[in-house]
Design a protein around this motif. Sequence first.
Motif, PDB file in Angstrom:
ATOM      1  N   GLU A 171     -36.864   8.487  20.158  1.00  0.00           N
ATOM      2  CA  GLU A 171     -37.588   7.518  20.984  1.00  0.00           C
ATOM      3  C   GLU A 171     -38.242   6.391  20.182  1.00  0.00           C
ATOM      4  O   GLU A 171     -38.128   5.207  20.570  1.00  0.00           O
ATOM      5  N   PRO A 172     -38.915   6.655  19.056  1.00  0.00           N
ATOM      6  CA  PRO A 172     -39.559   5.553  18.313  1.00  0.00           C
ATOM      7  C   PRO A 172     -38.582   4.543  17.731  1.00  0.00           C
ATOM      8  O   PRO A 172     -38.994   3.439  17.349  1.00  0.00           O
ATOM      9  N   ASN A 173     -37.288   4.879  17.670  1.00  0.00           N
ATOM     10  CA  ASN A 173     -36.305   4.005  17.031  1.00  0.00           C
ATOM     11  C   ASN A 173     -35.380   3.292  18.014  1.00  0.00           C
ATOM     12  O   ASN A 173     -34.538   2.496  17.589  1.00  0.00           O
ATOM     13  N   LEU A 174     -35.523   3.546  19.295  1.00  0.00           N
ATOM     14  CA  LEU A 174     -34.525   3.073  20.248  1.00  0.00           C
ATOM     15  C   LEU A 174     -34.603   1.583  20.550  1.00  0.00           C
ATOM     16  O   LEU A 174     -33.688   1.034  21.169  1.00  0.00           O
ATOM     17  N   ASN A 175     -35.665   0.915  20.123  1.00  0.00           N
ATOM     18  CA  ASN A 175     -35.761  -0.534  20.323  1.00  0.00           C
ATOM     19  C   ASN A 175     -35.283  -1.334  19.111  1.00  0.00           C
ATOM     20  O   ASN A 175     -35.370  -2.566  19.102  1.00  0.00           O
ATOM     21  N   ARG A 176     -34.779  -0.651  18.110  1.00  0.00           N
ATOM     22  CA  ARG A 176     -34.259  -1.350  16.927  1.00  0.00           C
ATOM     23  C   ARG A 176     -32.988  -2.136  17.284  1.00  0.00           C
ATOM     24  O   ARG A 176     -32.226  -1.747  18.170  1.00  0.00           O
ATOM     25  N   ASN A 177     -32.748  -3.218  16.552  1.00  0.00           N
ATOM     26  CA  ASN A 177     -31.574  -4.045  16.811  1.00  0.00           C
ATOM     27  C   ASN A 177     -30.263  -3.321  16.492  1.00  0.00           C
ATOM     28  O   ASN A 177     -29.207  -3.688  17.030  1.00  0.00           O
ATOM     29  N   ASN A 178     -30.308  -2.340  15.611  1.00  0.00           N
ATOM     30  CA  ASN A 178     -29.087  -1.628  15.231  1.00  0.00           C
ATOM     31  C   ASN A 178     -28.755  -0.478  16.172  1.00  0.00           C
ATOM     32  O   ASN A 178     -27.799   0.260  15.939  1.00  0.00           O
ATOM     33  N   VAL A 179     -29.545  -0.309  17.246  1.00  0.00           N
ATOM     34  CA  VAL A 179     -29.318   0.763  18.212  1.00  0.00           C
ATOM     35  C   VAL A 179     -28.880   0.161  19.547  1.00  0.00           C
ATOM     36  O   VAL A 179     -29.575  -0.687  20.113  1.00  0.00           O
ATOM     37  N   LEU A 180     -27.731   0.598  20.043  1.00  0.00           N
ATOM     38  CA  LEU A 180     -27.229   0.165  21.346  1.00  0.00           C
ATOM     39  C   LEU A 180     -27.375   1.318  22.339  1.00  0.00           C
ATOM     40  O   LEU A 180     -26.958   2.443  22.046  1.00  0.00           O
ATOM     41  N   ILE A 181     -27.962   1.046  23.491  1.00  0.00           N
ATOM     42  CA  ILE A 181     -28.080   2.046  24.551  1.00  0.00           C
ATOM     43  C   ILE A 181     -26.870   1.914  25.476  1.00  0.00           C
ATOM     44  O   ILE A 181     -26.544   0.814  25.934  1.00  0.00           O
ATOM     45  N   SER A 182     -26.209   3.031  25.751  1.00  0.00           N
ATOM     46  CA  SER A 182     -25.046   3.016  26.641  1.00  0.00           C
ATOM     47  C   SER A 182     -25.214   4.098  27.700  1.00  0.00           C
ATOM     48  O   SER A 182     -25.264   5.283  27.399  1.00  0.00           O
ATOM     49  N   ARG A 183     -25.306   3.664  28.963  1.00  0.00           N
ATOM     50  CA  ARG A 183     -25.479   4.604  30.074  1.00  0.00           C
ATOM     51  C   ARG A 183     -24.122   5.109  30.559  1.00  0.00           C
ATOM     52  O   ARG A 183     -23.195   4.312  30.778  1.00  0.00           O
ATOM     53  N   LEU A 184     -24.017   6.431  30.732  1.00  0.00           N
ATOM     54  CA  LEU A 184     -22.760   7.011  31.203  1.00  0.00           C
ATOM     55  C   LEU A 184     -22.347   6.430  32.553  1.00  0.00           C
ATOM     56  O   LEU A 184     -21.158   6.165  32.788  1.00  0.00           O
ATOM     57  N   GLU A 185     -23.311   6.215  33.430  1.00  0.00           N
ATOM     58  CA  GLU A 185     -23.004   5.697  34.756  1.00  0.00           C
ATOM     59  C   GLU A 185     -22.330   4.323  34.683  1.00  0.00           C
ATOM     60  O   GLU A 185     -21.415   4.029  35.456  1.00  0.00           O
ATOM     61  N   ASP A 186     -22.785   3.478  33.755  1.00  0.00           N
ATOM     62  CA  ASP A 186     -22.153   2.170  33.563  1.00  0.00           C
ATOM     63  C   ASP A 186     -20.781   2.323  32.915  1.00  0.00           C
ATOM     64  O   ASP A 186     -19.832   1.594  33.247  1.00  0.00           O
ATOM     65  N   PHE A 187     -20.690   3.255  31.977  1.00  0.00           N
ATOM     66  CA  PHE A 187     -19.457   3.477  31.232  1.00  0.00           C
ATOM     67  C   PHE A 187     -18.304   3.844  32.164  1.00  0.00           C
ATOM     68  O   PHE A 187     -17.217   3.261  32.086  1.00  0.00           O
ATOM     69  N   ILE A 188     -18.523   4.790  33.081  1.00  0.00           N
ATOM     70  CA  ILE A 188     -17.419   5.292  33.889  1.00  0.00           C
ATOM     71  C   ILE A 188     -17.146   4.446  35.125  1.00  0.00           C
ATOM     72  O   ILE A 188     -16.085   4.563  35.736  1.00  0.00           O
ATOM     73  N   THR A 189     -18.075   3.570  35.488  1.00  0.00           N
ATOM     74  CA  THR A 189     -17.824   2.672  36.626  1.00  0.00           C
ATOM     75  C   THR A 189     -17.379   1.293  36.165  1.00  0.00           C
ATOM     76  O   THR A 189     -16.651   0.604  36.892  1.00  0.00           O
ATOM     77  N   ARG A 190     -17.797   0.877  34.961  1.00  0.00           N
ATOM     78  CA  ARG A 190     -17.399  -0.424  34.422  1.00  0.00           C
ATOM     79  C   ARG A 190     -17.024  -0.263  32.942  1.00  0.00           C
ATOM     80  O   ARG A 190     -17.702  -0.783  32.050  1.00  0.00           O
ATOM     81  N   PRO A 191     -15.935   0.475  32.671  1.00  0.00           N
ATOM     82  CA  PRO A 191     -15.600   0.808  31.285  1.00  0.00           C
ATOM     83  C   PRO A 191     -15.309  -0.397  30.397  1.00  0.00           C
ATOM     84  O   PRO A 191     -15.715  -0.424  29.231  1.00  0.00           O
ATOM     85  N   GLU A 192     -14.603  -1.404  30.944  1.00  0.00           N
ATOM     86  CA  GLU A 192     -14.272  -2.554  30.093  1.00  0.00           C
ATOM     87  C   GLU A 192     -15.531  -3.308  29.666  1.00  0.00           C
ATOM     88  O   GLU A 192     -15.665  -3.697  28.497  1.00  0.00           O
ATOM     89  N   ILE A 193     -16.458  -3.518  30.591  1.00  0.00           N
ATOM     90  CA  ILE A 193     -17.697  -4.223  30.259  1.00  0.00           C
ATOM     91  C   ILE A 193     -18.497  -3.434  29.230  1.00  0.00           C
ATOM     92  O   ILE A 193     -19.027  -3.995  28.262  1.00  0.00           O
ATOM     93  N   THR A 194     -18.558  -2.120  29.426  1.00  0.00           N
ATOM     94  CA  THR A 194     -19.309  -1.274  28.497  1.00  0.00           C
ATOM     95  C   THR A 194     -18.723  -1.338  27.103  1.00  0.00           C
ATOM     96  O   THR A 194     -19.449  -1.505  26.114  1.00  0.00           O
ATOM     97  N   MET A 195     -17.411  -1.209  26.989  1.00  0.00           N
ATOM     98  CA  MET A 195     -16.798  -1.181  25.668  1.00  0.00           C
ATOM     99  C   MET A 195     -16.823  -2.550  24.994  1.00  0.00           C
ATOM    100  O   MET A 195     -16.818  -2.635  23.769  1.00  0.00           O
TER     101      MET A 195
END
Length: 274
Positions: A171-195
Amino acid sequence: MKSSLINDKSQFFIIGPLRTGSSLMSRCLDDHPEIICFCESEINRYLFPEHYIKLHWARLYRHGFKMEYMLGLLEQRKSNDINSLMQWYLDAFAIAKEIYKKPNAKLIGDKSPDYYRSPELVEYLASNCSLIYTVRDPRGILRSIENQNHQSEQEKENRWLALVENFKVWEPNLNRNNVLISRLEDFITRPEITMRRVYAHLDLEYSNRFMEPFQRLYPERFLWKTVIDWESGVRKPFQKERAQIQDSDLSEKMLEKIYSNPSVERFMNKFGYS
């Protein structure tokens, strides 16, 4: 950290909790022509407590590594040593390029929900590597855990607690620029945009190869049959129903476990699940 530590920009890691689509992410990343992505090589468990040599060995066998490769990669590695871990990836990268027929690969990655178990490793990865933190609605995670009939009740509880601990540590590191958050719900409904976001995060051009059916080498290395067909090596369709979850799908006991935990509440608020 000490300046003598290896700081190689060819390495990236998928660090999200279990049951958040990290295996699917690792497979899609591995489909990129310039990426080799392991799926829980478990070298982190070998070099840092706890030590699971047998598990690491079994995983590397699925990845197509011969016995002499595995022995050579483990020889004289030091436990609790960042350099040994990072050098293992560099050495394995050279072998994997040959095994997977990717001589021009630029990046080597791995995924594990258990990197959080070593504070030293967390500090290093957060400070030096490109990271992808996969997330999912905790209600979907808990439902997925409870549906694992081969797990005992205690094992299910341990897996749920591992989700909570993973988030609390990272949690303390998740706002760093080198960390990308990827939600599964977005991944499986909009895979091209996510990737597209993921490849841009890794400074690579977009490739649609992860959406194409083709025989993947050593498909069992991606662990779960929901991700890829082991017989043909062809990918299966994204399971969009996994993005659909509501309170009525869970028991009162399960809902209590979710909504009474402050860490889970922060998780839901931070990633848009509240």
